[in-house]
Motif scaffolding. Sequence first.
Motif, PDB file in Angstrom:
ATOM      1  N   CYS A   7       0.825  -1.214   0.000  1.00 20.85           N
ATOM      2  CA  CYS A   7       0.000   0.000   0.000  1.00 20.85           C
ATOM      3  C   CYS A   7       0.855   1.259   0.000  1.00 20.85           C
ATOM      4  CB  CYS A   7      -0.879   0.025   1.245  1.00 20.85           C
ATOM      5  SG  CYS A   7      -1.876  -1.443   1.500  1.00 20.85           S
ATOM      6  N   PRO A   8       0.690   2.104  -1.022  1.00 27.31           N
ATOM      7  CA  PRO A   8       1.329   3.422  -0.966  1.00 27.31           C
ATOM      8  C   PRO A   8       0.539   4.309  -0.008  1.00 27.31           C
ATOM      9  CG  PRO A   8      -0.093   3.294  -2.868  1.00 27.31           C
ATOM     10  CD  PRO A   8      -0.125   1.924  -2.212  1.00 27.31           C
ATOM     11  N   VAL A   9       1.018   5.498   0.244  1.00 28.61           N
ATOM     12  CA  VAL A   9       0.235   6.463   1.006  1.00 28.61           C
ATOM     13  C   VAL A   9      -1.000   6.776   0.163  1.00 28.61           C
ATOM     14  CG1 VAL A   9       0.189   8.760   2.030  1.00 28.61           C
ATOM     15  CG2 VAL A   9       2.291   7.399   2.119  1.00 28.61           C
ATOM     16  N   CYS A  42       3.857   6.844  -5.107  1.00 32.61           N
ATOM     17  CA  CYS A  42       3.800   5.953  -6.274  1.00 32.61           C
ATOM     18  C   CYS A  42       4.787   4.795  -6.170  1.00 32.61           C
ATOM     19  CB  CYS A  42       4.020   6.746  -7.557  1.00 32.61           C
ATOM     20  SG  CYS A  42       5.528   7.737  -7.554  1.00 32.61           S
ATOM     21  N   LEU A  43       5.488   4.706  -5.066  1.00 39.38           N
ATOM     22  CA  LEU A  43       6.383   3.590  -4.743  1.00 39.38           C
ATOM     23  C   LEU A  43       7.425   3.336  -5.825  1.00 39.38           C
ATOM     24  CD1 LEU A  43       3.846   1.155  -3.042  1.00 39.38           C
ATOM     25  CD2 LEU A  43       5.329   2.892  -1.991  1.00 39.38           C
ATOM     26  N   ARG A  44       8.055   4.442  -6.228  1.00 38.41           N
ATOM     27  CA  ARG A  44       9.181   4.371  -7.152  1.00 38.41           C
ATOM     28  C   ARG A  44      10.152   5.482  -6.781  1.00 38.41           C
ATOM     29  NH1 ARG A  44       9.324   8.574 -10.584  1.00 38.41           N
ATOM     30  NH2 ARG A  44       7.387   9.597 -11.221  1.00 38.41           N
ATOM     31  N   ARG A  45      11.310   5.457  -7.387  1.00 38.07           N
ATOM     32  CA  ARG A  45      12.294   6.514  -7.140  1.00 38.07           C
ATOM     33  C   ARG A  45      12.008   7.693  -8.072  1.00 38.07           C
ATOM     34  NH1 ARG A  45      15.637   5.412  -3.198  1.00 38.07           N
ATOM     35  NH2 ARG A  45      16.045   3.231  -2.747  1.00 38.07           N
ATOM     36  N   ASP A  91       2.727   2.042 -10.475  1.00 36.93           N
ATOM     37  CA  ASP A  91       2.589   1.480 -11.811  1.00 36.93           C
ATOM     38  C   ASP A  91       2.861  -0.022 -11.713  1.00 36.93           C
ATOM     39  OD1 ASP A  91       2.358   1.098 -14.530  1.00 36.93           O
ATOM     40  OD2 ASP A  91       4.370   1.845 -14.979  1.00 36.93           O
ATOM     41  N   GLY A  92       1.874  -0.771 -11.250  1.00 42.05           N
ATOM     42  CA  GLY A  92       2.040  -2.203 -11.072  1.00 42.05           C
ATOM     43  C   GLY A  92       1.835  -2.594  -9.629  1.00 42.05           C
TER      44      GLY A  92
END
Length: 158
Positions: A7-9, A42-45, A91-92
């Motif tokens: 889960c992202p924010v 978005c759980l990416r860099r 994204d995924g």
Amino acid sequence: MTTYHVCPVEPTTLKGLRSADDAGRRMVPVTDDEGGAPLRCCLRRSAPGERIALVSYAPLRRWAAGNGADPGAYDEQGPVFIHAEECAGPDGDGVPFTNAHRVVRRYSAEGHILGGRLVEGASAFTAAFREAFEDPSVALVHVRTVEYGCFLYEVRRA
């Protein structure tokens, strides 16, 4: 077999954090010239040139408020990077930020820490999540950095 999701924010929480964070401070957007910041929205860099902000976030407090729990002394807040404007989210559905040692910290339905596990290497995350959720007293899991203890994301049973 227990399934789980990362889960992202949440978008509604992000909207609030962009106004005033969990420490009551106003967001200060910056342009990320270098890239590489771990974005919790978005759980990416981040990529060079993106507008981001470092805000204070209390993930357990927010989860507890929505679940009628009182984490007491386990309540904590810390810095997280987010996009300065609304983004599309992850994204995924993969497990993000597996490129370094992490701590998988388990919490009870009362919001109390039940323990943690050091995770070393991308392949170890699945086993750590399975182990955590095989324990019926575990309500949720936080993945945190080892170096600073920063919250990266929450994991819940699906």
